[in-house]
Design an enzyme around this catalytic site. Structure first.
Site, PDB file in Angstrom:
ATOM      1  N   ASP A 237      31.912  24.753 -13.841  1.00  0.00           N
ATOM      2  CA  ASP A 237      31.545  26.138 -13.572  1.00  0.00           C
ATOM      3  C   ASP A 237      32.701  27.037 -14.024  1.00  0.00           C
ATOM      4  OD1 ASP A 237      30.895  28.596 -12.610  1.00  0.00           O
ATOM      5  OD2 ASP A 237      30.693  27.989 -10.510  1.00  0.00           O
TER       6      ASP A 237
ATOM      7  N   GLY B 135      30.463  27.938 -22.308  1.00  0.00           N
ATOM      8  CA  GLY B 135      29.030  28.205 -22.494  1.00  0.00           C
ATOM      9  C   GLY B 135      28.550  27.724 -23.843  1.00  0.00           C
TER      10      GLY B 135
ATOM     11  N   SER C 114      29.658  42.711 -24.976  1.00  0.00           N
ATOM     12  CA  SER C 114      28.279  43.133 -25.282  1.00  0.00           C
ATOM     13  C   SER C 114      28.297  44.622 -25.596  1.00  0.00           C
ATOM     14  CB  SER C 114      27.374  42.888 -24.072  1.00  0.00           C
ATOM     15  OG  SER C 114      26.143  43.566 -24.249  1.00  0.00           O
TER      16      SER C 114
ATOM     17  N   TYR D 286      25.974  43.710 -15.227  1.00  0.00           N
ATOM     18  CA  TYR D 286      26.282  43.093 -16.529  1.00  0.00           C
ATOM     19  C   TYR D 286      27.155  44.027 -17.369  1.00  0.00           C
ATOM     20  CZ  TYR D 286      25.260  40.711 -20.979  1.00  0.00           C
ATOM     21  OH  TYR D 286      25.353  40.057 -22.183  1.00  0.00           O
TER      22      TYR D 286
ATOM     23  N   LYS E 233      31.000  43.377 -18.743  1.00  0.00           N
ATOM     24  CA  LYS E 233      31.349  43.365 -20.170  1.00  0.00           C
ATOM     25  C   LYS E 233      32.364  44.463 -20.495  1.00  0.00           C
ATOM     26  CE  LYS E 233      28.834  39.846 -21.336  1.00  0.00           C
ATOM     27  NZ  LYS E 233      29.472  38.598 -21.745  1.00  0.00           N
TER      28      LYS E 233
END
Ligand code: NAD
Length: 258
Positions: A74, A17, A153, A166, A170
């Site tokens: 990907d 990323g 996160s 999400y 994480k």
């Protein structure tokens, strides 16, 4: 005349990323600063959408002696991760550092969240960490050196309404980090996680001004973070100064979760 020649190669890093936001700042930080006792890192970054952004980033990094490669793949596909890592290792001549940064959000209250939103987030955020860690493991173990940093996160620590997929991904990254740290410590491979708070990137640009105002009320430092705030901690964890740190989760959140 006294003299000394210290032989050192650039450290070699793979960053998933890498074209936007935090990943882009990490690529630039690793490529530009003294890291791990040598001057620069050569970096292979992985991205999945914007070819122009990848080309721009390569052009932007103009430090003599640093090699930069972009790979379109990907991160949630094991086959693509293995092929990318194999090619990156061939280009870089090895791998010392892995930064698992790729991630997405598909926010919704659970009542409205689709199965696809759940699966897509788990695959991009958690499965990708498994894919890339597994793909680099053999060469890192063989050389008895490695630095792995996973971008988690704060919501993996404290949860967040509307982000069950999400937050779960994480929290999974944090559990994976600690387990890998235990598995790999004896091989001189450290594995740590960073838990960013709210950082100004495309991911948070979707928030309205009102939402940001409310978020910042919970941040003792009264501002959103910058991608560079995270990138500098990544570089520290990859440096020799962090040789005795493993299995940790470092919050870079302006004091939000203290
Ligand atoms: P961003 O959306 O700006 O960038 C995400 C990057 O990941 C992009 O380069 C994108 O191409 C890449 N990516 C996404 N899915 C991919 C896939 N399947 N394969 C390959 N590449 C893929 O996001 P960001 O804010 O820079 O976030 C980077 C990381 O930091 C993510 O893991 C995110 O969850 C985490 N994070 C961000 C914040 C924040 O406030 N921005 C806070 C905490 C954690």
């Amino acid at each position: 005349m006294a003299s000394k020649i210290v032989e050192a190669h650039n450290k070699r890093a793979i960053v998933t990323g890498g074209t936007r936001g935090i990943g882009r700042a990490i690529v630039k930080e690793l490529a530009s600063r003294s890291c791990c006792g040598v001057l620069f890192s050569d970096v292979a970054f992985v991205y999945n959408s914007c070819d122009e952004c990848a080309e721009e980033l390569i052009k932007e990094i103009d430090f003599p002696g640093t090699k930069i490669y972009g790979f379109k793949a990907d991160a949630s596909s094991m086959d693509q991760a293995q092929a990318t890592v194999d090619e990156a290792i061939q280009k870089l001549g090895g791998v010392d550092i892995l930064i698992n940064n790729a991630g997405i959000t598909r926010d919704n209250l659970l009542l409205r969240m689709t199965e696809k939103d759940f699966d897509d987030v788990i695959n991009a955020n958690l499965k990708s960490v498994f894919n890339y860690t597994k793909a680099i493991l053999k060469p890192m173990i063989a050389q008895r050196y490695g630095r792995i940093v996973n971008i988690a996160s704060v919501v993996g620590l404290i949860g967040n309404a509307g982000q069950s997929n999400y937050s779960a991904s994480k929290a999974g990254v944090i559990g994976f980090t600690k387990s890998m740290a235990r598995e790999l410590a004896s091989r001189n491979i450290t594995v740590n996680a960073i838990a960013p708070g709210f950082i100004q990137t495309d991911m948070t640009n979707k928030l309205t001004e009102d939402q940001i105002k409310k978020l910042v009320q919970n941040v003792p430092m009264s501002r959103l973070g910058k991608p560079e705030d995270v990138a500098k901690v990544v570089a520290f964890l990859c440096s020799n100064d962090a040789d005795y740190i493993t299995g940790q989760v470092i919050a870079v959140d302006g004091g939000m979760t203290m």
